[in-house]
Scaffold this motif. Structure first.
Motif, mmCIF file in Angstrom:
data_model
loop_
_atom_site.group_PDB
_atom_site.id
_atom_site.type_symbol
_atom_site.label_atom_id
_atom_site.label_comp_id
_atom_site.label_asym_id
_atom_site.label_seq_id
_atom_site.Cartn_x
_atom_site.Cartn_y
_atom_site.Cartn_z
ATOM 1 N N GLN A 121 37.627 44.704 39.132
ATOM 2 C CA GLN A 121 38.552 43.938 38.310
ATOM 3 C C GLN A 121 39.748 43.520 39.154
ATOM 4 O OE1 GLN A 121 39.543 46.136 34.741
ATOM 5 N NE2 GLN A 121 37.402 46.608 34.286
ATOM 6 N N LEU A 122 40.391 42.444 38.728
ATOM 7 C CA LEU A 122 41.538 41.912 39.456
ATOM 8 C C LEU A 122 42.819 42.124 38.665
ATOM 9 C CD1 LEU A 122 40.047 38.512 40.669
ATOM 10 C CD2 LEU A 122 40.554 40.516 42.090
ATOM 11 N N TYR A 126 46.216 36.977 38.656
ATOM 12 C CA TYR A 126 45.223 35.966 39.003
ATOM 13 C C TYR A 126 44.894 35.059 37.819
ATOM 14 C CZ TYR A 126 44.310 37.792 43.655
ATOM 15 O OH TYR A 126 44.434 38.155 44.970
ATOM 16 N N THR A 131 40.285 36.122 35.934
ATOM 17 C CA THR A 131 40.045 37.566 35.928
ATOM 18 C C THR A 131 38.923 37.939 34.959
ATOM 19 O OG1 THR A 131 41.817 37.880 34.309
ATOM 20 C CG2 THR A 131 42.388 38.155 36.620
#
Length: 198
Positions: A121-122, A126, A131
């Motif tokens: 996961q980001l 972002y 994401t």
């Protein structure tokens, strides 16, 4: 060594194909989670060994470029695909990530290995659209290839600054056992029965 039709019997190897999160960036060699996974396998009575073919900085495209050689060299029973973080950090298209993961999974399966895809996961900066698409990519790739899925490699501590080096990206040594705890539940069904019958 057992010989089957002129070839060595398949080694009980778990092959980890990942990036710096699995290569043990900033850690001593024996502290990285794949090493600890090997210890967990032994303690749990499995005859598997772990080969860590992770390279810092690798994207899924890099992994795809070297998966065939890794499969040929190690003939693994299980492959853990732990790539994608660098794709996300560089803002690469989720579609390309999915295609690369699916191709690696299928090539691993064609070589006789079971596959576990480790999700990533980001951070929210972002943007929600990217994401969400990024996180869904791992689930979609696992479903398309019939692979096992671990939704998030860093589950349970991703928001804890103390669990990471000063760069805020790479987990410290104390967090590595938590990664093993995340990997273990989806990995265990892929291993078969423990050699020691535990």
């Amino acid at each position: 060594m057992l010989i089957v039709m002129g070839l060595p019997a398949r080694a009980q190897t778990v092959l980890v194909v990942g990036d710096s999160l699995s290569a043990g960036y900033g850690l001593r060699q024996n502290e990285a989670w794949p090493v600890l996974l090997g210890e967990r396998l032994k303690q749990s009575g499995y005859g598997h060994s772990v080969v860590n073919a992770s390279i810092s900085g690798d994207t899924s495209a890099n992994g795809l470029s070297r998966i065939d050689a890794a499969l040929a060299a190690n003939r693994p029973a299980v492959v853990i695909l732990a790539l994608g973080a660098n794709d996300g950090l560089r803002g690469l298209p989720p579609k390309s990530l999915r295609e690369n993961l699916e191709t690696m999974a299928r090539r691993s399966q064609a070589a006789g290995a079971r596959v576990l895809i480790a999700g990533m996961q980001l951070p929210p900066n972002y943007g929600p659209d990217y994401t969400q698409k990024f996180a869904a990519t791992f689930r979609e790739a696992a479903k398309a290839t019939g692979s096992a899925l671990m939704p998030f490699l860093l589950e349970g501590f991703a928001a804890d600054p103390k669990s990471f080096l000063s760069d805020g990206i790479h987990p410290v040594a104390a967090a590595q056992p938590r990664i093993v705890d995340n990997v273990w539940p989806p990995l265990k069904p892929l291993l078969g029965k423990p050699a020691a019958g535990r």
